[in-house]
Design an enzyme around this catalytic site. Structure first.
Site, PDB file in Angstrom:
ATOM      1  CG  HIS A   1      -3.992   0.226   6.796  1.00  0.00           C
ATOM      2  ND1 HIS A   1      -3.960   0.883   7.999  1.00  0.00           N
ATOM      3  CD2 HIS A   1      -2.806   0.509   6.184  1.00  0.00           C
ATOM      4  CE1 HIS A   1      -2.800   1.532   8.110  1.00  0.00           C
ATOM      5  NE2 HIS A   1      -2.094   1.320   7.022  1.00  0.00           N
TER       6      HIS A   1
ATOM      7  CG  HIS B   1      -0.424   0.106   2.516  1.00  0.00           C
ATOM      8  ND1 HIS B   1       0.370  -0.866   3.087  1.00  0.00           N
ATOM      9  CD2 HIS B   1      -0.505   1.100   3.444  1.00  0.00           C
ATOM     10  CE1 HIS B   1       0.737  -0.488   4.301  1.00  0.00           C
ATOM     11  NE2 HIS B   1       0.225   0.709   4.548  1.00  0.00           N
TER      12      HIS B   1
ATOM     13  CG  HIS C   1       3.948  -1.555  11.524  1.00  0.00           C
ATOM     14  ND1 HIS C   1       4.774  -0.455  11.658  1.00  0.00           N
ATOM     15  CD2 HIS C   1       3.211  -1.340  10.416  1.00  0.00           C
ATOM     16  CE1 HIS C   1       4.531   0.398  10.663  1.00  0.00           C
ATOM     17  NE2 HIS C   1       3.586  -0.110   9.890  1.00  0.00           N
TER      18      HIS C   1
ATOM     19  CG  ASP D   1       4.835   3.079   7.419  1.00  0.00           C
ATOM     20  OD1 ASP D   1       3.918   3.583   6.736  1.00  0.00           O
ATOM     21  OD2 ASP D   1       4.641   2.124   8.201  1.00  0.00           O
ATOM     22  CG  HIS D   2       4.136   0.187   4.295  1.00  0.00           C
ATOM     23  ND1 HIS D   2       3.946  -1.117   4.681  1.00  0.00           N
ATOM     24  CD2 HIS D   2       3.764   0.953   5.353  1.00  0.00           C
ATOM     25  CE1 HIS D   2       3.458  -1.135   5.918  1.00  0.00           C
ATOM     26  NE2 HIS D   2       3.341   0.110   6.341  1.00  0.00           N
TER      27      HIS D   2
ATOM     28  CG  ASP E   1       0.646  -1.187   7.815  1.00  0.00           C
ATOM     29  OD1 ASP E   1       1.541  -1.988   8.118  1.00  0.00           O
ATOM     30  OD2 ASP E   1       0.813   0.044   7.744  1.00  0.00           O
TER      31      ASP E   1
ATOM     32  CG  HIS F   1       0.092   4.424   4.655  1.00  0.00           C
ATOM     33  ND1 HIS F   1      -0.630   3.675   5.557  1.00  0.00           N
ATOM     34  CD2 HIS F   1      -0.759   5.373   4.174  1.00  0.00           C
ATOM     35  CE1 HIS F   1      -1.866   4.157   5.627  1.00  0.00           C
ATOM     36  NE2 HIS F   1      -1.971   5.172   4.793  1.00  0.00           N
TER      37      HIS F   1
END
Ligand code: ZN
Ligand code: FE
Length: 259
Positions: A108, A52, A168, A56-57, A130, A54
């Site tokens: 998410h 996805h 995570h 942090d990905h 996530d 985001h």
């Protein structure tokens, strides 16, 4: 095949699969941890899988592509660093001689996908981003409780020995919440003890297994009467304990405010 969770950012894992020669990574939120391991082990990065959009990905995607020439695969319905091969439900990705199937798992984010391989050294493997965490699930930033329930149901239907690679290290916090939901769940109490030991030694609690998650993860247990009852006690506006979507929504709301 070697499966490594590379710690990144605050509490992310960048999953790497490698065969001693070539590697793939999933959701590289930053490039340096991946570059270090590629150099240490003398690996060539073949592919980057993205679940996805985001930061942090995807934060390390461009740097890794530029440094290695790796091909990028990601969700068709989200904006991710380009060029990337766009993927939807049922698409196949071939990497390291393995065949991954794409699953749409919105909730998410609106276009979130997961990657499932039926056999990596004989056992199934899931990269779920996530959407599903050990003992928990992602926050509903872009999707509805109904979408998330459908996504979690599709993941929970995978074989029990599926290794669940979440992005995570949220397990201990999730299990504290899970204990509040189901204080009498013995499997949960045992698992919490195991995870506390692992984290005290700075070891990952992941991968989990789907069989375990079905036993301990409240978000996969919304049809268990004890879970539904507990959700209603804490979210009194929840009308029906028989409505799995309402139970999931109530659990998510409770968890958002849980300390
Ligand atoms: Zn995310
Ligand atoms: Fe994330």
């Amino acid at each position: 095949m070697n499966l490594l969770p590379l710690p990144a950012l605050t509490d992310n894992y960048i999953w790497m699969l490698h065969d001693g020669r070539r590697a793939i990574v999933v959701d590289p939120g930053e490039a340096p941890p991946v570059m270090r391991v590629l150099q240490q082990l003398g690996l060539q990065l073949q592919s980057i899988l993205v679940t996805h959009h985001h930061g942090d990905h995807v934060g390390g995607v461009d740097a890794l592509r530029e440094a290695t020439g790796a091909a990028v695969y990601g969700p068709a319905r989200e904006r991710i660093p380009q060029p990337a091969v766009p993927l939807v439900q049922g698409d196949r990705v071939s990497a390291l001689g393995l065949d991954f199937t794409v699953m749409d798992v919105p909730g998410h984010t609106a276009g979130h996908i997961a990657f499932f391989c039926a056999a990596v050294d004989g056992a199934p493997l899931l990269f779920c981003g996530d959407t599903l965490f050990s003992g928990g699930c992602g926050r509903l930033f872009e999707g509805t409780p109904a979408q998330m329930l459908k996504s979690l149901d599709s993941l929970a239907a995978l074989p029990g020995n599926t290794r669940v690679c979440c992005t995570h290290e949220y397990t201990l916090a999730n299990l504290r919440f899970a204990r509040a939901v189901e204080p009498a769940n013995v499997a949960l109490i045992d698992y919490q003890g195991l995870c506390e030991t692992l984290r005290a030694d700075h070891l990952p609690t992941l991968p989990s297994s789907m069989a375990l998650e079905r036993e301990i993860n409240p978000f996969l247990r919304v049809r268990v009467p004890a879970v539904a009852q507990s959700a209603r006690v804490h979210e009194p506006q929840m009308t029906s304990e028989a409505d799995a979507v309402a139970v999931l929504a109530a659990l998510r709301e409770w968890k958002n405010n849980f300390r």
